[in-house]
Design an enzyme around this catalytic site. Structure first.
Site, mmCIF file in Angstrom:
data_model
loop_
_atom_site.group_PDB
_atom_site.id
_atom_site.type_symbol
_atom_site.label_atom_id
_atom_site.label_comp_id
_atom_site.label_asym_id
_atom_site.label_seq_id
_atom_site.Cartn_x
_atom_site.Cartn_y
_atom_site.Cartn_z
ATOM 1 N N GLU A 30 -2.760 -11.488 -0.299
ATOM 2 C CA GLU A 30 -2.145 -11.778 1.013
ATOM 3 C C GLU A 30 -2.613 -13.404 1.298
ATOM 4 O O GLU A 30 -3.775 -13.549 1.267
ATOM 5 C CB GLU A 30 -2.566 -11.077 2.088
ATOM 6 N N ILE B 169 10.784 -1.102 16.050
ATOM 7 C CA ILE B 169 11.940 0.158 16.067
ATOM 8 C C ILE B 169 11.983 0.854 14.977
ATOM 9 O O ILE B 169 12.222 0.509 13.957
ATOM 10 C CB ILE B 169 13.574 -0.244 16.690
ATOM 11 N N HIS C 10 14.291 2.783 13.291
ATOM 12 C CA HIS C 10 15.841 3.107 13.455
ATOM 13 C C HIS C 10 16.284 4.364 12.310
ATOM 14 O O HIS C 10 15.370 4.979 11.865
ATOM 15 C CB HIS C 10 16.672 1.795 12.703
ATOM 16 N N VAL D 205 -0.644 -17.208 -3.404
ATOM 17 C CA VAL D 205 -0.122 -17.242 -4.545
ATOM 18 C C VAL D 205 0.642 -18.670 -4.843
ATOM 19 O O VAL D 205 1.723 -18.909 -4.152
ATOM 20 C CB VAL D 205 0.572 -16.097 -5.169
HETATM 21 C C1 FAD Z 1 13.312 -10.447 14.747
HETATM 22 C C2 FAD Z 1 13.304 -9.412 13.774
HETATM 23 C C3 FAD Z 1 13.377 -8.003 14.181
HETATM 24 C C4 FAD Z 1 13.160 -6.864 13.606
HETATM 25 N N1 FAD Z 1 13.406 -5.707 14.142
HETATM 26 C C5 FAD Z 1 13.182 -4.574 13.268
HETATM 27 C C6 FAD Z 1 13.034 -3.197 13.648
HETATM 28 O O1 FAD Z 1 13.298 -3.189 15.177
HETATM 29 N N2 FAD Z 1 12.755 -2.527 12.894
HETATM 30 C C7 FAD Z 1 12.870 -2.387 11.653
HETATM 31 O O2 FAD Z 1 12.863 -1.443 10.904
HETATM 32 N N3 FAD Z 1 12.584 -3.701 11.161
HETATM 33 C C8 FAD Z 1 12.704 -4.752 11.853
HETATM 34 N N4 FAD Z 1 12.897 -6.070 11.401
HETATM 35 C C9 FAD Z 1 12.537 -6.042 10.129
HETATM 36 C C10 FAD Z 1 11.167 -5.952 9.555
HETATM 37 O O3 FAD Z 1 10.267 -6.756 10.377
HETATM 38 C C11 FAD Z 1 10.987 -6.547 8.288
HETATM 39 O O4 FAD Z 1 11.866 -5.929 7.514
HETATM 40 C C12 FAD Z 1 9.373 -6.036 7.783
HETATM 41 O O5 FAD Z 1 8.268 -6.548 8.639
HETATM 42 C C13 FAD Z 1 9.297 -6.831 6.397
HETATM 43 O O6 FAD Z 1 7.996 -6.764 5.927
HETATM 44 P P1 FAD Z 1 7.269 -7.446 4.568
HETATM 45 O O7 FAD Z 1 6.059 -6.632 4.388
HETATM 46 O O8 FAD Z 1 8.780 -7.189 3.521
HETATM 47 O O9 FAD Z 1 7.318 -8.640 4.969
HETATM 48 P P2 FAD Z 1 6.309 -9.524 5.705
HETATM 49 O O10 FAD Z 1 5.707 -8.664 6.755
HETATM 50 O O11 FAD Z 1 6.833 -10.900 6.056
HETATM 51 O O12 FAD Z 1 5.189 -9.672 4.704
HETATM 52 C C14 FAD Z 1 5.152 -10.451 3.567
HETATM 53 C C15 FAD Z 1 3.809 -10.938 3.480
HETATM 54 O O13 FAD Z 1 3.632 -11.797 2.218
HETATM 55 C C16 FAD Z 1 2.849 -12.954 2.300
HETATM 56 N N5 FAD Z 1 2.823 -13.993 1.544
HETATM 57 C C17 FAD Z 1 4.076 -14.535 1.657
HETATM 58 N N6 FAD Z 1 3.992 -15.492 0.441
HETATM 59 C C18 FAD Z 1 2.856 -15.335 0.067
HETATM 60 C C19 FAD Z 1 1.805 -16.214 -1.122
HETATM 61 N N7 FAD Z 1 2.547 -17.202 -1.880
HETATM 62 N N8 FAD Z 1 0.697 -15.569 -1.441
HETATM 63 C C20 FAD Z 1 0.310 -14.417 -0.775
HETATM 64 N N9 FAD Z 1 1.072 -13.891 0.308
HETATM 65 C C21 FAD Z 1 2.326 -14.327 0.475
HETATM 66 C C22 FAD Z 1 2.951 -13.332 3.729
HETATM 67 O O14 FAD Z 1 1.953 -14.134 4.334
HETATM 68 C C23 FAD Z 1 3.363 -11.956 4.493
HETATM 69 O O15 FAD Z 1 2.297 -11.481 5.094
HETATM 70 C C24 FAD Z 1 13.004 -7.314 12.126
HETATM 71 C C25 FAD Z 1 12.569 -8.323 11.746
HETATM 72 C C26 FAD Z 1 12.868 -9.436 12.651
HETATM 73 C C27 FAD Z 1 12.442 -10.779 11.987
#
Ligand code: FAD
Ligand code: FAD
Lengths: 496, 436
Positions: A36, A52, A54, A177
Site C-alpha cells: 500500500e 452501505i 447493498h 508501486v
Molecule cells: C462516493 C462513493 C460512495 C460509495 N458508496 C458505496 C456503498 O455505499 N456501498 C458499497 O458497497 N460501495 C460503495 N462505494 C464503492 C466502494 O467504496 C469501493 O468499491 C471500494 O471502496 C473499493 O475498494 P478498493 O479496495 O477496490 O479500492 P480503494 O479503497 O481505492 O483501494 C485501493 C488502494 O490501492 C492503493 N494504491 C493505489 N495505487 C498504488 C500504488 N501505485 N502502489 C501501492 N498502492 C497503491 C491506494 O492507496 C488504495 O489504498 C462507494 C464509492 C464512492 C466513491
C-alpha cells in the site's frame, strides 16, 4: 543489491478489496504480502463512501456486480462477527414521488424477487411513514430491502488487514508501486517502489482502486481505463436526526442519487453526488457539489438539521466504460486484475475475495493447503463504551490511563489510544488513531483532543511532536517549538 | 458517593465565581475540573484586556483567573482536578472519571453548569476544498502557541473576525508568523472594535469583509487558499477571487455552548445553544443552574463573573431551601427576542407574578445588526413597559439591561425590541394593530 524475499502473492492496494483478499488467503500456507502506498490501509475509495451493504438492487442482470453484491451481503454475516466488525441491517428504502418513479420501483421489485431477495413494495402512506417518519409527504411509494445494512468501511478494512496479519500476511505500507518488471525466465514479478525498494512475487493481484489502470499498464495491459467519479458528502452530529432507514430516491440510469443514512456510530450523512473529474487526487469538496447534495436530500426528507453538520468530505469512484467489475486473470499469466470496483464494491468485497481465491485455484495453479496454526478470529479492541462502571473502575485501578478521557465528544481514554498505537498496524499519525477510535471524528473535530493525541503518539512512538503527522508523508501539524533553551538544538530546521 | 451541597461543573471563570459566591452563602462547595489546573480558557489568553469592569484594571487572562484561584485556595471549597464529568442526572447525581480514583459519584443539592464552549469548525460551515493538515480552529492554534509552545504554521490566513481570530492574528505576527489576511463573511467585524484596532489595523493586516473561503488546496499540508466576495445571497461573486500560498488556515467562526451534559440531564436547550433559564439562572431542571459561556457566549470575562456570582448565590439558596419559586406554569412569563434581537437570557421569569412590588430582573441579549441611535424597549400586553436609549449597538457586544418591572404591567409574555429612535411610536402602533 541483496536478493529480496520471494512471495507467492503480492496484492497491490490495501482498500477493502485488497484487504479482503489478504484475509481470505491468510488461511492458507502461502506467502502473501499486501502493498500500500499510503501510511495506513483504507486510504483510497474505501475511506470515503456511503458505507452501505447493498443487496444487488439496481444492478444489471447477470453482471458481476449483481452476483458479487448479493454474495457479499451474505458473507458479512459469516466473516463480520469473527473479525470483530460491527454492522447493522437497518434496511434500505427507495422512494418514489411520482408515477414514473413508482413504475421504476415496481420494475425493480419484480427483479429483486427474481433474485431471491427479501423485498417489499409499499404504497400505503401510513405504513410508509411508520417505516421512516422523516420522509417528505410527497413520497407515494417505497421499495424496502430490510436486509440492506450499514458498516464503517475503514473499520471493516482495518479488521480484515489485521486479521490477515495475525495469520502471517505481511503488510508493507508507504510502498508506492511505480514499476513492475516481469522476469519471464524465473516466472516472477519484480515490484519496485518510488524510493528504490523491491518486492518479488509469483503472482500479482492488482487491487489498486483508481490507479488499477496505471498498475495494469506497468505490465503492458491497456484493456481498461479508470474514470474517476467524485462523490461529496456532508456529515451530521450524532442524534441530530432520528433516522431508521437508509433512504434513497428513485435511481436514474446515471446515479443512485443522494442518500440519507445514519452510520453505525449514530451520526448521519447526506451524499454523494457524482461528478466526473480529471484528477485522481481530486478529493476536494466544492460549493456546487455541497449545494447539490443539500438540494437532493431536501427532496426526500423533511427536517435537515442545519447547524448540526460537522464535516464534509469526498471520495472517488473507480469507474470504467465496461460498467462492471473486472475480476479476472489478465492476458498476462499470474497477473490478476481486480479493477473498476466502484459501487457496490464495499458490499461485494468479501465475495470478490472469494472469487479471486477461485481464480488462483483454477487458473493460477494454487493448491491451497490450510495452515495448521490458523487463528480464525480477531478480537475487537475493548472500548470504554463496552465497559460497565464496575469494570471500568477495575481497569482504572490496574491502569490509570483508563481514567484519562482524551476525547470528550466520542469519550475515548488514553488507555484505548495507547493500545491502538501498539496494534498490529504501526500507528504513526493522528488520522490513524481517528479511524480506529474516533477521537477527532466528533462534533468538535479534534478541537479539544488533537494536542493530546499528538502527545500520546509522540510518547508511544518515541518521536518529537514536530514529526507527528495528520496522514503521514509531510502532513506535519506543528513545525517548531516557540521557545528553546540555550542547551537545545533545533530539529534539523523547518519541516514545512 | 460524595454528598455536597453545591457542585460546580467546570473550573473556568464562571465556575470560580460561582463557587466563591456559593461558598460565601455558607454551604459546602466542590469544583470539578477536567484540566490539571483551574482557570479554563483564560489560561491560554495571555493577552491583556481582562478585568476592566470587575477589577477596574487591565489584566491578562491568567492574572484574572489567578485572583479567583487564590481566594478559592484560601477557602474551604473542595477542588477536584483531572476529573471528567461524564453524566449528570435530573436527580443531581454526577458521574465522573479520573485516573486516580476511577469512577466517582457525587450527589449534589444543586449544581452550577460552567462547562464553557467549544469552537465552531470548518466542517460546520461547509467550507469546500481539500482536508490537509494545517487547518486549525483559532483557539486551538492559540493553545499550541501559548500553552504547548509550538508554531502551528508560517503563513496564515484567518477566516472570521471574531475576537479569538483577531487576537490570534496579532499573536501570530508577534511570533513571526505572517498573517496574509483576515476574511469575514459579514459586512462588519464580528469581534470587539478594540480588537480590530489593536490586532489588525496596528499590524497592517488586511480585513476583507463580505468574503469567504471558496477553496483550500494541498494534499498533505495546506498549500493555498482562495477567498471571494459574496453577494446578498452569500454566493461567491466571480472575478473577486484572491489567492494566497499559505500553509495554515485558522477558523474563528464562532463558539458553541457545550451542553451535551445539560441536555442529557434533561435541561431544555434554547435557540442560542445554551440551556433555557429563568431569572435565577436556573435551567428547566430544578436545582441545576448555568452561567458563563455554557449559557451564552460572552465577549467579556467580567460579565461571566457577574453572571456566575448570581448563579452561585441562587444555587446555594436552592441547596438551603431558601429559593422558593412557584413552579406553576401559569405563573411563568416568557421572554421573546423581538425585532433585531438574536436571543435573550433569561428566557422565562418565574417570580414576578407573585411579587407585590416592582420586580428586578437582569436581561442580557445580542442584537442582530450593528445600529446607531436606537431604543431598547420591553413590551408586554401591547404597551411599552421599559425603554432605554443607546447610541451604538453591535452584535459583538452583549447588551445588559437591569430593570424593575411592575407585576401588573406584565402579561404572559414580554418582548424585547431594538428600534430606531424616531420610529418607535410607529412600530408600537403597528404591533398593537396587528395584535388586535
Ligand atoms: C462516493 C462513493 C460512495 C460509495 N458508496 C458505496 C456503498 O455505499 N456501498 C458499497 O458497497 N460501495 C460503495 N462505494 C464503492 C466502494 O467504496 C469501493 O468499491 C471500494 O471502496 C473499493 O475498494 P478498493 O479496495 O477496490 O479500492 P480503494 O479503497 O481505492 O483501494 C485501493 C488502494 O490501492 C492503493 N494504491 C493505489 N495505487 C498504488 C500504488 N501505485 N502502489 C501501492 N498502492 C497503491 C491506494 O492507496 C488504495 O489504498 C462507494 C464509492 C464512492 C466513491
Ligand atoms: C481566545 C479568547 C479571547 C478572549 N479575550 C477576552 C478578553 O480580551 N477580555 C475578556 O474580558 N474576555 C475575553 N474572552 C472571553 C472570556 O475569557 C470567556 O468568556 C470566559 O473564559 C468564559 O468562561 P467560562 O468559565 O464560561 O468558560 P471556560 O473558561 O471555557 O471554562 C470552562 C471550564 O469547564 C471545564 N469543563 C468543561 N466540561 C467539563 C466536564 N465535562 N468535566 C469537567 N470539567 C469540564 C473546562 O475544562 C474549563 O476549564 C476571550 C475568550 C477567548 C476564548
Amino acid at each position: 543489491m541483496p536478493t529480496s524475499k520471494l512471495y507467492d502473492i503480492a496484492i497491490i492496494g490495501a482498500g477493502c478489496v485488497g484487504s479482503a483478499i489478504a484475509q481470505r488467503l491468510s488461511k492458507y500456507d502461502i506467502k502473501t504480502i499486501l502493498i500500500e502506498k499510503e501510511s495506513d490501509v483504507s486510504m483510497g475509495a474505501t475511506k470515503a463512501n456511503s458505507g452501505i451493504i447493498h443487496q444487488g438492487y439496481f444492478t444489471t442482470k447477470g453482471s458481476l456486480k449483481e452476483k458479487l453484491c448479493l454474495r457479499g451481503n451474505e458473507l458479512i454475516d459469516e466473516i463480520g462477527p469473527k473479525i470483530g466488525v460491527e454492522y447493522e441491517r437497518i434496511g434500505a428504502i427507495f422512494c418514489a414521488t411520482n408515477k414514473i418513479e413508482h413504475e421504476t420501483l415496481e420494475g425493480e421489485y419484480i427483479k429483486s424477487q427474481n433474485r431471491g431477495v427479501e423485498v417489499e413494495l409499499i404504497t400505503e402512506l401510513s405504513r410508509i411513514h411508520e417505516i421512516e417518519p422523516q420522509l417528505n409527504d410527497n413520497v407515494i411509494t417505497i421499495l424496502h430491502f430490510p436486509r440492506a445494512g450499514i458498516i464503517i468501511p475503514f473499520e471493516l478494512t482495518i479488521a480484515l488487514a489485521e486479521h490477515a496479519m495475525i495469520n502471517g500476511v505481511e503488510l508493507n505500507l508507504e510502498f508506492e508501486v511505480v514499476f513492475i518488471k516481469r522476469d519471464t525466465e524465473n516466472d516472477v514479478f519484480e515490484i519496485h517502489s518510488d524510493d528504490g525498494k523491491k518486492i518479488k512475487a509469483k503472482t500479482i493481484i492488482n487491487a489498486a482502486g483508481i490507479y488499477s489502470d496505471k498498475i495494469a499498464r506497468m505490465v503492458g495491459l491497456e484493456d481498461f481505463i479508470i474514470i474517476p467519479r467524485r462523490g461529496e458528502y456532508i456529515l451530521f452530529d450524532k442524534d441530530s436526526l432520528p433516522l431508521k432507514k437508509i433512504i434513497f430516491p428513485t435511481p436514474t440510469p446515471a446515479s443512485k442519487g443522494i442518500v440519507i443514512s445514519k452510520t453505525v456510530h449514530g451520526n448521519f450523512f447526506i451524499g454523494p453526488n457524482a461528478t466526473e473529474i480529471e484528477s485522481k487526487e481530486g478529493i476536494n469538496t466544492t460549493s456546487i457539489g455541497l449545494n447539490e447534495i443539500i438540494a437532493g436530500a431536501r427532496k426526500i426528507i423533511k427536517n435537515l438539521p442545519f447547524k448540526k453538520n460537522i464535516t464534509n468530505f469526498a471520495g472517488i469512484r473507480a469507474s470504467t466504460h465496461q460498467h462492471d467489475f473486472i475480476v479476472e486473470e489478465s492476458s498476462i499469466p499470474q497477473f490478476i486484475n481486480v479493477a473498476g470496483i466502484d459501487s457496490p464494491g464495499l458490499s461485494s468485497s468479501l465475495a470478490i475475495a472469494e472469487m479471486v481465491e477461485q481464480i488462483l485455484k483454477k487458473k493460477c495453479g494454487y493448491k491451497f493447503i490450510k495452515k495448521g496454526d490458523y487463528i480464525p478470529t480477531r478480537n475487537k479492541q475493548i472500548l470504554l463504551s463496552d465497559l460497565s462502571e464496575k469494570e471500568l473502575s477495575e481497569k482504572i485501578k490496574e491502569n490509570p490511563q483508563w481514567g484519562q478521557i482524551i476525547c470528550r465528544c466520542e469519550q475515548v481514554t488514553e488507555a484505548e489510544i495507547v493500545e491502538a498505537c501498539n496494534g498490529p498496524i504501526p500507528v504513526k499519525n493522528t488520522d490513524m488513531i481517528k479511524r480506529r477510535l474516533r477521537p477527532g471524528m466528533g462534533r468538535c473535530q479534534g478541537g479539544f483532543c488533537l494536542p493530546k493525541v499528538m502527545k500520546i503518539i509522540s510518547r508511544e512512538k518515541d518521536m518529537i511532536l514536530e514529526r507527528v503527522t495528520k496522514t503521514g508523508g509531510k502532513s506535519f501539524i506543528v513545525f517548531r517549538r516557540t521557545k528553546l533553551l540555550s542547551s537545545e538544538v533545533i530539529d534539523k530546521g523547518d519541516l514545512l | 458517593m460524595e454528598n455536597i451541597d453545591v457542585v460546580i461543573i467546570g473550573g473556568g471563570p464562571a465556575g470560580l465565581a460561582a463557587a466563591l459566591a456559593a461558598h460565601d452563602e455558607g454551604v459546602s462547595v466542590a469544583i470539578l475540573e477536567r484540566d490539571h489546573e483551574l482557570g479554563g480558557i483564560l489560561q491560554q489568553c495571555i493577552h491583556n484586556g481582562f478585568g476592566l469592569r470587575y477589577f477596574k484594571e487591565e489584566l491578562t487572562g491568567p492574572e484574572y483567573a489567578q485572583r479567583f484561584i487564590n481566594k478559592i485556595k484560601e477557602s474551604k471549597i473542595n477542588i477536584f482536578l483531572n476529573i471528567m464529568v461524564m453524566q449528570i442526572t435530573s436527580e443531581k447525581v454526577i458521574t465522573t472519571i479520573n485516573p486516580k480514583n476511577g469512577v466517582v459519584h457525587f450527589k449534589a443539592k444543586s449544581i452550577v453548569l460552567g462547562m464553557g464552549c467549544r469552537e465552531r469548525t470548518r466542517g460546520a460551515i461547509n467550507i469546500p476544498g481539500t482536508r490537509p493538515a494545517g487547518i486549525f480552529p483559532a483557539g486551538q492554534a492559540q493553545r499550541f502557541i501559548n500553552i504547548e509552545g509550538y508554531f502551528p504554521g508560517k503563513r496564515v490566513l484567518i477566516l472570521g473576525s471574531g475576537d479569538i481570530g483577531m487576537i490570534m492574528a496579532r499573536r501570530c505576527m508577534m511570533e513571526g508568523i505572517k498573517v496574509v489576511a483576515v476574511a469575514e463573511v459579514l459586512p462588519y467585524p464580528s469581534g470587539l472594535k478594540r480588537n480590530q484596532v489593536q490586532c489588525l489595523d496596528d499590524y497592517g493586516i488586511p480585513l476583507y469583509l463580505r468574503h469567504t473561503i471558496i477553496d483550500i488546496r494541498g494534499k498533505e499540508r495546506v498549500e493555498g487558499v482562495t477567498i471571494a466576495g459574496i453577494d446578498e445571497k452569500w454566493r461567491p461573486i466571480p472575478g473577486t477571487e484572491k489567492t494566497w500560498d499559505v500553509d495554515t488556515i485558522l477558523f474563528s467562526v464562532g463558539l458553541i455552548p457545550e451542553n451535551e451534559l445539560s441536555s442529557n440531564a434533561g435541561c431544555k436547550i434554547a435557540s442560542n445553544g445554551g440551556p433555557e433559564v429563568d431569572e435565577f439562572l436556573q435551567t428547566t431542571v430544578p436545582g441545576i443552574f448555568a452561567a458563563g459561556n455554557v449559557l451564552q457566549v460572552h465577549d467579556l470575562v467580567d460579565f461571566v463573573t457577574f453572571e456566575a456570582t448570581r448563579a452561585g448565590i441562587n444555587a446555594a439558596k436552592y441547596a438551603k431551601d431558601e429559593l422558593t419559586i412557584k413552579k406553576d406554569q401559569k405563573e411563568v412569563v416568557y421572554v421573546k427576542p423581538g425585532s433585531d434581537v438574536g436571543y435573550v437570557v433569561p428566557e422565562r421569569i418565574c417570580g414576578i407574578k407573585n411579587s407585590k412590588e416592582p420586580y428586578g430582573i437582569e436581561f442580557s441579549f445580542r442584537v442582530k445588526n450593528p445600529r446607531q441611535n436606537i431604543i431598547a424597549e420591553i413590551i408586554s400586553k401591547g404597551k411599552i413597559i421599559f425603554k432605554r436609549k443607546q447610541k451604538f449597538v453591535l452584535p459583538s457586544e452583549m447588551i445588559h439591561l437591569k430593570v424593575k418591572l411592575n407585576p401588573e404591567d406584565v402579561g404572559e409574555e414580554i418582548t424585547i425590541n431594538i428600534i430606531e429612535q424616531d420610529s418607535s411610536i410607529n412600530v408600537i402602533e403597528k404591533e398593537m394593530l396587528e395584535g388586535s
